[in-house]
Structure formats: C-alpha cells, structure tokens
Design an enzyme around this catalytic site. Structure first.
Site, PDB file in Angstrom:
ATOM      1  CE  LYS A   1      -3.858  -2.419   2.111  1.00 45.27           C
ATOM      2  NZ  LYS A   1      -4.753  -2.656   3.265  1.00 45.27           N
TER       3      LYS A   1
ATOM      4  CD  GLN B   1      -3.657  -4.543   6.338  1.00 44.58           C
ATOM      5  OE1 GLN B   1      -3.821  -3.423   5.849  1.00 44.58           O
ATOM      6  NE2 GLN B   1      -3.934  -5.641   5.667  1.00 44.58           N
TER       7      GLN B   1
ATOM      8  CG  ASP C   1      -9.587  -0.106   5.522  1.00 41.43           C
ATOM      9  OD1 ASP C   1      -9.307  -0.493   4.372  1.00 41.43           O
ATOM     10  OD2 ASP C   1      -8.855  -0.295   6.513  1.00 41.43           O
TER      11      ASP C   1
HETATM   12  N1  L34 Z   1      -7.933  -2.649   7.438  1.00 39.15           N
HETATM   13  N2  L34 Z   1      -7.307  -4.760   6.767  1.00 39.15           N
HETATM   14  C1  L34 Z   1      -7.762  -3.536   6.455  1.00 39.15           C
HETATM   15  N3  L34 Z   1      -8.025  -3.171   5.170  1.00 39.15           N
HETATM   16  C2  L34 Z   1      -7.859  -4.045   4.158  1.00 39.15           C
HETATM   17  O1  L34 Z   1      -8.188  -3.696   2.911  1.00 39.15           O
HETATM   18  C3  L34 Z   1      -7.348  -5.316   4.439  1.00 39.15           C
HETATM   19  N4  L34 Z   1      -7.079  -6.253   3.456  1.00 39.15           N
HETATM   20  C4  L34 Z   1      -7.333  -7.662   3.739  1.00 39.15           C
HETATM   21  C5  L34 Z   1      -6.649  -8.001   5.069  1.00 39.15           C
HETATM   22  N5  L34 Z   1      -6.754  -6.943   6.067  1.00 39.15           N
HETATM   23  C6  L34 Z   1      -7.109  -5.667   5.767  1.00 39.15           C
HETATM   24  C7  L34 Z   1      -6.116  -6.134   2.511  1.00 39.15           C
HETATM   25  O2  L34 Z   1      -5.535  -5.097   2.271  1.00 39.15           O
HETATM   26  C8  L34 Z   1      -6.711  -8.355   2.553  1.00 39.15           C
HETATM   27  N6  L34 Z   1      -5.925  -7.333   1.878  1.00 39.15           N
HETATM   28  C9  L34 Z   1      -5.086  -7.580   0.770  1.00 39.15           C
HETATM   29  C10 L34 Z   1      -4.506  -6.551   0.040  1.00 39.15           C
HETATM   30  C11 L34 Z   1      -3.687  -6.813  -1.039  1.00 39.15           C
HETATM   31  C12 L34 Z   1      -3.431  -8.101  -1.430  1.00 39.15           C
HETATM   32  C13 L34 Z   1      -4.011  -9.144  -0.738  1.00 39.15           C
HETATM   33  C14 L34 Z   1      -4.828  -8.878   0.368  1.00 39.15           C
HETATM   34  C15 L34 Z   1      -2.533  -8.339  -2.587  1.00 39.15           C
HETATM   35  O3  L34 Z   1      -2.155  -7.432  -3.272  1.00 39.15           O
HETATM   36  N7  L34 Z   1      -2.127  -9.613  -2.838  1.00 39.15           N
HETATM   37  C16 L34 Z   1      -1.239  -9.959  -3.924  1.00 39.15           C
HETATM   38  C17 L34 Z   1      -0.199 -10.948  -3.450  1.00 39.15           C
HETATM   39  C18 L34 Z   1       0.626 -10.433  -2.315  1.00 39.15           C
HETATM   40  C19 L34 Z   1       1.594 -11.460  -1.744  1.00 39.15           C
HETATM   41  O4  L34 Z   1       2.579 -11.773  -2.436  1.00 39.15           O
HETATM   42  O5  L34 Z   1       1.356 -11.957  -0.629  1.00 39.15           O
HETATM   43  C20 L34 Z   1      -2.047 -10.559  -5.063  1.00 39.15           C
HETATM   44  O6  L34 Z   1      -1.585 -10.499  -6.191  1.00 39.15           O
HETATM   45  O7  L34 Z   1      -3.117 -11.108  -4.790  1.00 39.15           O
END
Ligand code: L34
Length: 281
Positions: free
Chosen positions: A39, A83, A106
């Site tokens: 982020k 988070q 959020d």
């Molecule tokens: N407060 N908590 C708050 N806000 C959120 O919006 C989140 N979330 C979820 C968990 N807790 C939170 C996220 O940001 C899940 N989440 C999230 C954000 C981004 C990705 C996955 C979950 C993401 O970009 N994933 C990548 C892979 C990242 C890796 O290598 O681990 C993808 O390509 O899916």
C-alpha cells in the site's frame, strides 16, 4: 486505473493538496506486513503522501486509540487504515469506530457502512469489494439482472459486496445471494451463480463441479499454504481450485494478480476521494 488518478491529483496539487494515507500495522503478521508495504509503495508510485506507523504486538487498546486520535487530527492525513487482524487484546470494532468517518478510507466505520448500504456516494466503499465491482465493470461484464452468489459474509468483503451489487447503477442491479458456513447444500447454490464471488478464506474450497458452465468466477481468497519447495516456504492459493475452475468458467480471476492488486488501487481511489471531499468542506 491508477493512471486515471493523475488528473485529479494535479487538480488537487494546484490547490496545495496532496492526498495523504496513514497505514497502521500492529504486530508482526507477515501477510499484513506485506500488504501494508504494498500500500505504501502504491502511494509512492502514484504520488500520494503516505505514512506507515508500526506498533509492537503488545500495544494496548488505549495506545492504539491515542494514535488514531492523533491521525484524525493530522491535516496531512486524509485517509487512515488500521490493518486487520489486530492482536487479541484489542477490540477491533472499538478501534474502527474511533477513525473519523471522513478519513475512514477502508469504509469500516458504521457511518460509512450505512452510507454504502443506502447508496450515498460520499461513503467510502471497502476496497476489496469495490475492486471486485470495478473488475467486473471494466471487463465488460454486465451485472444487471444477473444472479451473483457471494460465498462468505465477512464485514470486509461479503457483506459490503452484497451492498454494492444491489445498488442501482453500473456494477449493480444484480440479484444477490450470500452463502456462509451454515448454508445447506452450498454446491446447489453456487451452481446457480452467473457471477460467483468467493471470499471465505478456505484454500481451494470451490471446485469445478460447484460452478455453472460459463459463469464468471472472482476469487477473493489469498491463502498462504506451506510449500517447502518454494523459496519463501509458502505459496499463495485462492479459495477456488483454479485449474479445475478455469475449465468450466467463462472468466476467472487468478491468485495472485487478481483481486489483491485491485484492493490496493481502490484504496488509492478512496484516499483521493477523502482528500477531494476534505478540500470541498
Ligand atoms: N484494514 N485490513 C484492512 N483493510 C484491508 O483492505 C485489508 N485487506 C485484507 C486483510 N486486512 C485488511 C487487505 O488489504 C486483505 N488485503 C489484501 C490486500 C492486497 C493483497 C491481498 C490482500 C494483494 O495485493 N495480494 C497480492 C499478493 C501479495 C503477496 O505476495 O502476498 C495478489 O496479487 O493477490
């Protein structure tokens, strides 16, 4: 979509406003640390101001609330996110309610939950379901009159996803069913879906036989499963058994590289919206 923000960022800059995001990370959950880092990086790449506050896993609720109060009052910060998950000594609902609704990018504060539920555009749409909706809209998948089945009823994804798909407008007007852990004969329900959105956090739960041929499948799961054969010791899998599902589905999102990056992009959009609304007020 990130490039689309350039014009608005220029307009805000000409009025002396740089949208600012503060991310709060409590403890050392490795997945949370990764997401928060992504982020911050996205803010840098897009030209938003950002700050990440890291707190020890022993942080008390009072300390976290005091930090939220400080960020609520900080004029450089237009968006705040705490988070999740938080360590167990902290009451998450109490913290989420402390974030000023105008900075709650959020969309987890009850005021924004309510606004999104009634379609008030000043409310912040939670980034993950907002990203799923944009994926559909920008892939030319009309949701109007379609049967959307959501698997999972979390406050972060399932419930707000249902609210967005019900709205009267682009990416809305769907007929929505929400399944959860107590749903009976879940396969009979998922097989009715024209659009199947899976957000339950169970690795590869949805198999090919649970999908109607030609359906659009959106996989919100990002599960780390142990895999000693990889360099990191784990691999990411969704809530959908991708190889099977792609044989049946008309369109499907991958994990990684599907909903995750959209979540981060919509967080940027929400932060710009927060700065825009702040500049107007
Ligand atoms: N407060 N908590 C708050 N806000 C959120 O919006 C989140 N979330 C979820 C968990 N807790 C939170 C996220 O940001 C899940 N989440 C999230 C954000 C981004 C990705 C996955 C979950 C993401 O970009 N994933 C990548 C892979 C990242 C890796 O290598 O681990 C993808 O390509 O899916």
């Amino acid at each position: 979509m990130r490039a689309e923000l350039e014009g608005e960022l220029r307009a805000l800059a000409s009025r002396g406003v740089t949208p600012g995001l503060a991310a709060v990370l409590v403890g050392d959950n490795p997945a949370s640390a990764t997401y928060v880092r992504m982020k911050g990086k996205a803010c840098e790449e897009t030209g938003l101001h950002h700050e990440t506050v890291r707190l020890a896993k022993e942080t008390t609720q009072a300390e976290l609330l005091a930090l939220v109060d400080r960020l609520n009052a900080d004029p450089k910060i237009h968006g705040i996110l705490v988070q999740l998950p938080l360590p167990k000594q902290i009451d998450s609902q109490k913290v989420l309610r402390r974030v000023a609704p105008a900075k709650d990018v959020d969309g987890f504060h009850p005021e924004n939950v309510g606004k999104v539920s009634i379609g008030d555009p000043t409310g912040f749409r939670p980034a993950t379901p907002f990203g799923v909706q944009q994926l559909l809209v920008r892939s030319g998948i009309d949701t109007t009159g379609k049967h959307a089945v959501i698997v999972g009823r979390s406050n972060i994804v399932g419930r707000p996803m249902a609210a967005l798909l019900l709205q009267d407008g682009p990416g809305g007007n769907a007929t929505v069913t929400v399944c959860h852990s107590r749903t009976r004969e879940i396969k009979a329900v998922t097989r009715l879906a024209d659009i199947l959105i899976v957000a339950m956090g169970k690795p590869e739960f949805v198999t090919g036989d649970m999908i109607k041929p030609g359906a659009v499948v959106i996989d919100v799961g990002t599960n780390r499963v142990d895999d000693p054969a990889t360099k990191k010791g784990y691999r990411l899998v969704g809530d959908v058994k991708f190889d099977e599902a792609k044989q049946v589905a008309g369109a499907i999102t991958p994990v990684p590289g599907g909903v995750g990056p959209m979540t981060i992009t919509m967080l940027l959009f929400n932060t710009v919206q927060a700065a825009r609304q702040w500049a107007k007020s």
